[in-house]
Design a protein around this motif. Sequence first.
Motif, PDB file in Angstrom:
ATOM      1  N   GLN A 104       0.807  -1.221   0.000  1.00  0.00           N
ATOM      2  CA  GLN A 104       0.000   0.000   0.000  1.00  0.00           C
ATOM      3  C   GLN A 104       0.839   1.270   0.000  1.00  0.00           C
ATOM      4  OE1 GLN A 104      -2.978   0.207   3.062  1.00  0.00           O
ATOM      5  NE2 GLN A 104      -3.375   2.373   2.737  1.00  0.00           N
ATOM      6  N   LYS A 158       2.224   4.766   1.526  1.00  0.00           N
ATOM      7  CA  LYS A 158       1.624   5.782   2.379  1.00  0.00           C
ATOM      8  C   LYS A 158       0.101   5.793   2.236  1.00  0.00           C
ATOM      9  CE  LYS A 158       5.581   8.938   2.179  1.00  0.00           C
ATOM     10  NZ  LYS A 158       6.045  10.316   1.822  1.00  0.00           N
ATOM     11  N   LYS A 159      -0.585   5.843   3.354  1.00  0.00           N
ATOM     12  CA  LYS A 159      -2.044   5.881   3.298  1.00  0.00           C
ATOM     13  C   LYS A 159      -2.541   7.160   2.645  1.00  0.00           C
ATOM     14  CE  LYS A 159      -6.160   4.977   6.060  1.00  0.00           C
ATOM     15  NZ  LYS A 159      -6.698   4.650   7.414  1.00  0.00           N
ATOM     16  N   SER A 160      -1.790   8.247   2.785  1.00  0.00           N
ATOM     17  CA  SER A 160      -2.196   9.520   2.196  1.00  0.00           C
ATOM     18  C   SER A 160      -2.008   9.527   0.679  1.00  0.00           C
ATOM     19  CB  SER A 160      -1.392  10.668   2.814  1.00  0.00           C
ATOM     20  OG  SER A 160      -0.002  10.474   2.589  1.00  0.00           O
ATOM     21  N   ASN A 161      -1.158   8.630   0.180  1.00  0.00           N
ATOM     22  CA  ASN A 161      -0.899   8.551  -1.257  1.00  0.00           C
ATOM     23  C   ASN A 161      -0.563   7.102  -1.615  1.00  0.00           C
ATOM     24  OD1 ASN A 161      -0.476   9.320  -3.932  1.00  0.00           O
ATOM     25  ND2 ASN A 161       1.669   9.858  -3.569  1.00  0.00           N
ATOM     26  N   PRO A 162      -1.540   6.213  -1.513  1.00  0.00           N
ATOM     27  CA  PRO A 162      -1.260   4.777  -1.666  1.00  0.00           C
ATOM     28  C   PRO A 162      -0.896   4.389  -3.088  1.00  0.00           C
ATOM     29  CG  PRO A 162      -3.622   5.157  -1.561  1.00  0.00           C
ATOM     30  CD  PRO A 162      -2.971   6.478  -1.269  1.00  0.00           C
ATOM     31  N   TYR A 189      -9.655   5.398  -3.959  1.00  0.00           N
ATOM     32  CA  TYR A 189      -9.201   5.152  -2.588  1.00  0.00           C
ATOM     33  C   TYR A 189      -9.675   6.275  -1.666  1.00  0.00           C
ATOM     34  CZ  TYR A 189      -5.651   8.737  -3.555  1.00  0.00           C
ATOM     35  OH  TYR A 189      -5.020   9.913  -3.868  1.00  0.00           O
ATOM     36  N   GLN A 190      -9.574   6.018  -0.365  1.00  0.00           N
ATOM     37  CA  GLN A 190      -9.870   7.004   0.669  1.00  0.00           C
ATOM     38  C   GLN A 190      -8.674   7.107   1.596  1.00  0.00           C
ATOM     39  OE1 GLN A 190     -13.484   5.044   2.105  1.00  0.00           O
ATOM     40  NE2 GLN A 190     -14.679   6.831   1.492  1.00  0.00           N
ATOM     41  N   THR A 191      -8.345   8.307   2.003  1.00  0.00           N
ATOM     42  CA  THR A 191      -7.232   8.488   2.928  1.00  0.00           C
ATOM     43  C   THR A 191      -7.661   8.282   4.373  1.00  0.00           C
ATOM     44  OG1 THR A 191      -7.658  10.881   2.994  1.00  0.00           O
ATOM     45  CG2 THR A 191      -6.048  10.073   1.364  1.00  0.00           C
ATOM     46  N   LYS A 192      -8.952   8.338   4.619  1.00  0.00           N
ATOM     47  CA  LYS A 192      -9.468   8.040   5.954  1.00  0.00           C
ATOM     48  C   LYS A 192     -10.877   7.494   5.831  1.00  0.00           C
ATOM     49  CE  LYS A 192     -11.102  12.804   6.753  1.00  0.00           C
ATOM     50  NZ  LYS A 192     -11.030  13.966   7.672  1.00  0.00           N
TER      51      LYS A 192
END
Length: 371
Positions: free
Chosen positions: A125, A127-131, A169-172
């Motif tokens: 994945q 970074k969750k902020s920029n997967p 995708y979603q960052t949160k």
Amino acid sequence: MKRKAKKIAVSAAVLMCTVLLASCGFGGKSSSKNYSTTGSSSGTYQGVIKNGRYRTSKARGVNISQNDNQYNLKSFESGLTQVSKKVFSTKSYIFQEGQYLSSGTVENWLGRKTKSNPEGLNPAQGKKSNPNPVYIQQIEEQDYMQESGNSMKLRGITIGIGINSEYNYQTKTGGPTLTKKISDSEVRRQGEIAAQKVLQRIRKKPGVGNVPIVIALYKQAPDDSLVGGTFFAYSKNNGNTISDWRKLDYKNVVLPKASASTTNSSDQTDDDSFSNFKSQIQSFFPNLSGVTAQAQYENGTLSGMHITVTTQFYSQTEITSFTQYITRAAKKYLPNGIPIDIKIQSDSEIQAVVYRNAGSDNFQSHIFDSY
């Protein structure tokens, strides 16, 4: 956002099984021992029956959860069979649903590569902020058999690999859905990388041996598309290394076109023919809810058309008259020489179908009645 593979009851897979079984009538061709075949009509494969039952896929309907466009599921299945016909003749080979890739295997391959899932074809994945995108969306196996003495022997395999053209995708949790577009060059690159890994893994499966393995690459359409994606390349391989890729030139469009500015001369002629057909049937029954078509082009030439006519509620006699009129209008206005099916439906049910097979000049119809 964490994605997990899941099993989906794909209507296209069920439909394909139904077509294979129905195309032969009730008398399948007998084979030796506990095998038989469904029989076939012109241009279709016979299917394998074992112990009186159709052999279903061991990994039917497994794909990544991000697949909101049902047209992708349908066109991936039917398109893969068309690619197989380029290598495995319907006259010489018998179709069998995939038996070498299990659901668990395909689920792992479609997952992200992690310590717990080293066989994942999709990248970690990040970074969750920029997967990193999930590239590989679908994998499907088709087996091609021949009768050999008292048994049915594997003589070829086709593997379809579906690659996303966008990643959502979603960052949160509960946040807005974001979209990353994936370029055509990256779609091809990721597909070719996955294809090499898949080929090597399948070669190691017991019973596969050195049979030809065809791998076909499919570009998924975006979620909001009104048509499915298309296969764009395939490779026939006798070893465990990908040989040369052969280009496929398919294009799916929706008719009528929203704008003439994106239409070439060939498309424009087909669009005009469909628009004339639409105008005629709307003038016959002006309260139609919609008349649209999915058209496919192969090498720039129209190769088929699926039309949907959505009606309001009409009496049975009105449906009969309407179907008869559509049959005449289709022959007069729609392009010649290609297979066409027209589905007439209300919001709740299919009321009638009008269709023409490839190579035929005349349309046939069937009206769904009740007792």
